[in-house]
Design an enzyme around this catalytic site. Structure first.
Site, short mmCIF file in Angstrom:
data_model
loop_
_atom_site.label_atom_id
_atom_site.label_comp_id
_atom_site.label_asym_id
_atom_site.label_seq_id
_atom_site.Cartn_x
_atom_site.Cartn_y
_atom_site.Cartn_z
N GLU A 484 43.96 34.39 50.51
CA GLU A 484 44.84 35.46 50.19
C GLU A 484 43.09 36.20 50.96
OE1 GLU A 484 45.81 38.46 47.96
OE2 GLU A 484 46.76 36.96 46.46
N GLU A 755 38.83 38.36 38.25
CA GLU A 755 40.48 39.66 38.38
C GLU A 755 41.34 39.90 37.29
OE1 GLU A 755 43.24 36.93 40.60
OE2 GLU A 755 44.17 39.20 41.08
C1 BGC Z 1 44.89 40.98 45.62
C2 BGC Z 1 44.10 42.55 44.53
C3 BGC Z 1 45.24 43.42 45.15
C4 BGC Z 1 46.64 43.23 44.74
C5 BGC Z 1 47.32 44.12 44.11
C6 BGC Z 1 46.62 40.84 44.59
O1 BGC Z 1 47.42 39.83 45.40
O2 BGC Z 1 44.24 40.52 45.31
O3 BGC Z 1 43.30 42.29 44.45
O4 BGC Z 1 44.85 44.10 45.16
O5 BGC Z 1 47.79 42.22 45.08
O6 BGC Z 1 48.67 44.31 43.69
#
Ligand code: BGC
Length: 901
Positions: A484, A755
């Site tokens: 990401e 996270e």
């Molecule tokens: C990310 C987030 C992001 C989210 C959207 C994820 O895959 O890592 O932090 O805000 O997707 O809901």
């Protein structure tokens, strides 16, 4: 009197008069230290006052600007009666491009002192606009290897025939570049030209190369690699987002002593090769560097480039090219090996002790052709083995092929998120001195620190700061390791205020907000990630609100009205999008992430997941953004707009009450996030607020003092509890050690923010595989409450021109202290409680004042520096307020003591 005594007296009195001086320090140009490449025709100057005297306020200032060659004063502001010392706009004639200027300021204060001229702060102007680009894009005529995609080297030799007065290099690229002249690397920036929405805004950098050039033959060498431009981005197979071909645009502007000028530009005369040492390079997967391909002296003269290929001179379109206005990424902290590990699987692993973002550097000598592979990971698994499953498809693998000589290797155009590395192909035992981890991040100035008597909270603060550093790599990313590393808007808005406490984030966010506006969809919806590499989609509540929340946060923290002007159309478009989507004043359409990653027990048989109705959330964020439009319009003097949005807000709140709140004040979702958002965004009438806060408290108690909030509720949870008088509950939440809580990851040895609340379970098994980052700053948003409420360091006016110092001590801590580099200078707020006596240490910078609330202080019992405060005329407006004392203080350093009541 002896000569010595006399000299002593003279030197003491010199010291005193020097010490008693008003001074001007820390000069910034467009909020940067001596920047290069400024194209802003009206740069903004900031300075700070220091004075040994309390209550110092600037009464007037004078600025003068000087050009370097010829050296002469090109503008003075004259003496301006004004307290302004932050972001003061230049008002003089236009600047010449590619030139060095400097400015100085002197100020007068309310004590009748004048500072004299400050030392000079230099800056260098940029290319001045698209019309000044004479260079054209060049690309290499090389057969594209789409699988390995090696880096490319570009080269040009040119003579300097006369004596130089100055020389500036302007560079940008498709892909990332590293540039050299005569073998010397230009600047400290890494991953240049940075990441922006390239098709609309591509940054160039400017380098003063006067001292690098010499009379006679000179050579330029530029290395290019895919970077963000054409690497795979996002978890889909999504490469070549901006284009397929690497390209270079460069112009070196030479000014000779005889007054003539010349430009060396990218054109058909350059040479290129793909036979350089970077054999392949990708952001997620890593880099292969083969030292046997190194071309000695390739960026110097002489060098034989007869085997290199000709380049293709292409487009001269420079309309999307813009100056760089934020700090580049560069290398910062270095970490030595903390532990060498042989895992149960027999892998050789190194622990650097800190989850960080950057690269591992190794110094080795092996046999020619030996290949060392370094793989990066954030955590070890339950059994102590190297764990990479949470990286998903990102390989995070760097490969170094040795050339038989001792050499230091690190990759060039990729970065990794890691604490551990696994080393393969290294002969013999690992030598700790051969390995280092280097942290790379945007070079924002450090801004604040927080510490207290609880070592776990101090570790939490450390984790918040490292979560920020690892994810402020030119754009604010969600996480830095898996496939990401994208500019997720929701994460950025949740963390923005905390970010400003730790690092000066004005330029960093201002740049990203320009991309946000550039990528905003015609409907006004903001894409989920900025730069938008995920294509269609956007408009999720709490994510798109980055468009309004971040500019307003920057205005609040830095007093910058320009950011509001810059973003106004974008802010407006977002609020109008929501209005457009709504029916009967309710916004209950569209797709939303909701209170992302709210707490959801694994085995939710009793239904205790904290699910908050998404439409209800949307209504509260819509109201908040509308409120921010009202505020912004009134700051910018747009009366009609502020009246219009005030009308909207009334309707939005009325509809909220009708749809989501029972007459007795119960919300349709009974979650912490529901109450937090309703209270934080003032959705409820005054009469219903205290009992709504009590319902929130009840909820927290029901979960035995655990939070259940996700990305949207978490940033405001403790703020709301404190605002409604429930500090004790907020502290219990903060100090909770079992999950979900902020300290649970600390008990598990975390060195960054996770996270998920429970990313790694107490038995060290993982909560999940695919979406389980251990460096995700969003939940670090609690930092804001630690600074503003625990230590009590807050602002009462935009830009901290006035502070609010109001510590909220709790019996769980003996002391807490915050320090913050405000636009006016250092602010300190520290309290300590010992044997029933409270001590408060404060520093309020010159040219500001503070509203001070002393918790648990009776005015009569209050002392400052050992002297009773009452009746002392230097303290204004002393008031008893409930259990506290409130007063206004001017700048200076203070030491208050009082018995707690
Ligand atoms: C990310 C987030 C992001 C989210 C959207 C994820 O895959 O890592 O932090 O805000 O997707 O809901």
């Amino acid at each position: 009197m002896s000569r010595y005594i006399l000299m002593g007296i003279i030197s003491i009195s010199l010291c005193v008069s020097a010490g008693a001086q008003l001074k001007v320090v820390n000069l910034l140009t467009d909020n940067l230290v001596e920047p290069s490449g400024i194209d802003n025709p009206r740069p903004r100057f900031s300075w700070q006052l220091t004075s040994p005297k309390r209550n110092t306020v600037q009464q007037a200032y004078e600025i003068r600007v000087r050009s370097n060659s010829p050296s002469r004063i090109t503008w003075t502001s004259g003496k301006v009666k004004s307290p302004n010392s932050v972001l003061v706009e230049y008002q003089g004639p236009d600047f010449s491009p590619a030139s060095i200027y400097s400015w100085q300021v002197r100020v007068w204060d309310n004590h009748g002192q004048s500072s004299g001229w400050s030392s000079a702060a230099r800056w260098q102007t940029g290319i001045g606009g698209p019309e000044n680009w004479k260079a054209g894009w060049i690309t290499a005529e090389l057969k594209e290897d789409t699988v390995r995609r090696p880096g490319q080297l570009f080269r040009k030799q040119f003579p300097v025939s006369r004596k130089l007065r100055s020389a500036v290099a302007f560079i940008t690229s498709h892909g990332m570049y590293e540039a050299f002249i005569n073998g010397q690397r230009l600047g400290k920036g890494i991953f240049t030209p940075g990441w922006t929405s390239y098709n609309k805004r591509l940054q160039y950098q400017a380098y003063d190369v006067t001292d690098i050039l010499k009379q006679g033959q000179n050579a330029i060498g530029v290395a290019l690699a895919s970077g963000w431009y054409r690497t795979v981005l996002g978890w889909q197979d999504n490469d070549n987002i901006y284009g397929k071909t690497l390209g270079l645009l460069m112009q070196v502007h030479l000014q000779y002593e005889d007054g003539t000028e010349e430009d060396v530009v990218t054109d058909g005369s350059w040479k290129a090769t793909d036979q350089g040492p970077v054999r392949s390079s990708e952001l997620y997967n890593g880099e292969t560097y083969d030292a046997n391909f190194e071309q000695k002296n390739w960026s110097s003269d002489p060098f034989d480039d007869s085997k290199w290929k000709n380049v293709t001179a292409g487009s001269k379109d420079v309309r999307n090219i813009v100056a760089t206005s934020s700090e580049n990424v560069s290398s910062h902290d270095t970490f030595a090996v903390k532990k060498l590990i042989t895992t149960p699987k027999g892998e050789k692993v190194i622990d650097f002790g800190q989850n960080l973002v950057g690269w591992a550097e190794i110094t080795v000598k092996g046999k020619k052709g030996d290949t060392i592979k370094i793989t990066h990971a954030e955590v070890l698994d339950k059994d102590g083995n190297f764990y990479t499953a949470n990286l998903r498809t990102a390989k995070q693998e760097n490969i170094f092929v040795l050339n038989g000589e001792e050499q230091t290797y690190h990759p060039h155009f990729t970065f990794q998120g890691f604490r551990y590395i696994r080393v393969e192909g290294y002969n013999g035992d690992l030598q700790p001195k051969s390995f280092r981890a280097v942290a790379l991040y945007s070079s924002m100035r450090p801004a604040g620190s927080f510490s207290c008597s609880d070592s776990m909270l101090n570790q939490l603060q450390h984790n918040i700061q490292w979560g920020q550093l690892g994810n402020f790599v030119d754009v604010p990313t969600d996480c830095p390791q898996r496939d990401e590393r994208l500019g997720w808007t929701g994460d950025a808005q949740a963390f923005a205020r905390t970010a400003t406490f730790n690092r000066n984030s004005l330029n960093f966010f201002s740049k990203w907000l320009k991309d946000l506006a550039a990528d905003q969809l015609p409907s006004g919806a903001v894409p989920h990630v900025i730069p938008n590499v995920l294509g269609a989609g956007g408009g999720s509540t709490g994510w798109s609100d980055a468009a309004t929340i971040i500019p307003w946060t920057l205005y609040t923290v830095y007093g910058d009205t320009q950011i509001l002007r810059q973003q106004y159309a974008s802010m407006k478009a977002w609020v109008h999008y929501m209005e457009e989507q709504s029916r009967n004043d309710l916004w209950n359409t569209g797709w939303h992430f909701g209170d992302w990653l709210f707490y959801k027990p694994n085995d939710d048989l009793d239904g205790s997941s904290a699910v908050t109705d998404k439409s209800m959330i949307a209504q509260t964020f819509w109201a908040n953004s509308t409120q921010l439009m009202i505020n912004t319009a009134s700051v910018l003097g747009l009366k009609e707009d502020s009246v219009r949005y005030a009308g909207w807000l009334k309707r939005i709140k009325a509809a909220f009450m009708k749809e989501y709140v029972t007459p007795s004040g119960r919300l349709i979702s009974g979650t912490q996030t529901a109450y937090v958002l309703a209270l934080n965004f003032d959705m409820l009438p005054d009469s219903l607020r205290p009992q709504a806060a009590l319902r929130l408290v009840e909820n927290v108690k029901r979960y035995d003092y655990h939070l259940t909030t996700g990305f949207l509720g978490t940033p405001y949870l403790c703020q709301v509890l404190s605002r409604f008088g429930h500090d004790d509950v907020a502290y219990k939440l903060l100090l909770q050690k079992t999950y979900p809580s902020w300290l649970y990851p600390v008990t598990m040895g975390a060195t960054t923010i996770w996270e998920r609340w429970d990313g790694q379970k107490p038995d060290s098994s993982f909560q999940t595989v695919g979406m389980n980052s251990f460096n995700h700053y969003a939940y670090g948003a609690i930092g804001d409450w630690m600074y503003r409420v625990v230590a009590g360091l807050d602002n009462a006016a935009p830009g901290y021109s006035k502070m609010l110092i109001h510590p909220h001590p709790d019996t769980s801590l003996n002391f807490a202290k915050a320090r913050f580099e405000s636009p006016y200078g250092t602010v300190v707020s520290g309290w300590e409680r010992k044997a029933g006596v409270m001590t408060l240490n404060l520093t309020i910078p010159a040219n500001t004042s503070a509203e001070l609330v002393l918790p648990g202080a009776a005015p009569v019992a209050l002392k400052e520096n050992g002297k009773p405060v009452q009746g002392d005329n230097q303290f204004a407006n002393i008031k008893e307020e409930g259990n506290n004392t409130r007063m206004t203080i001017g700048s200076g350093t203070y030491l208050f003591t009082y018995p707690l009541r």
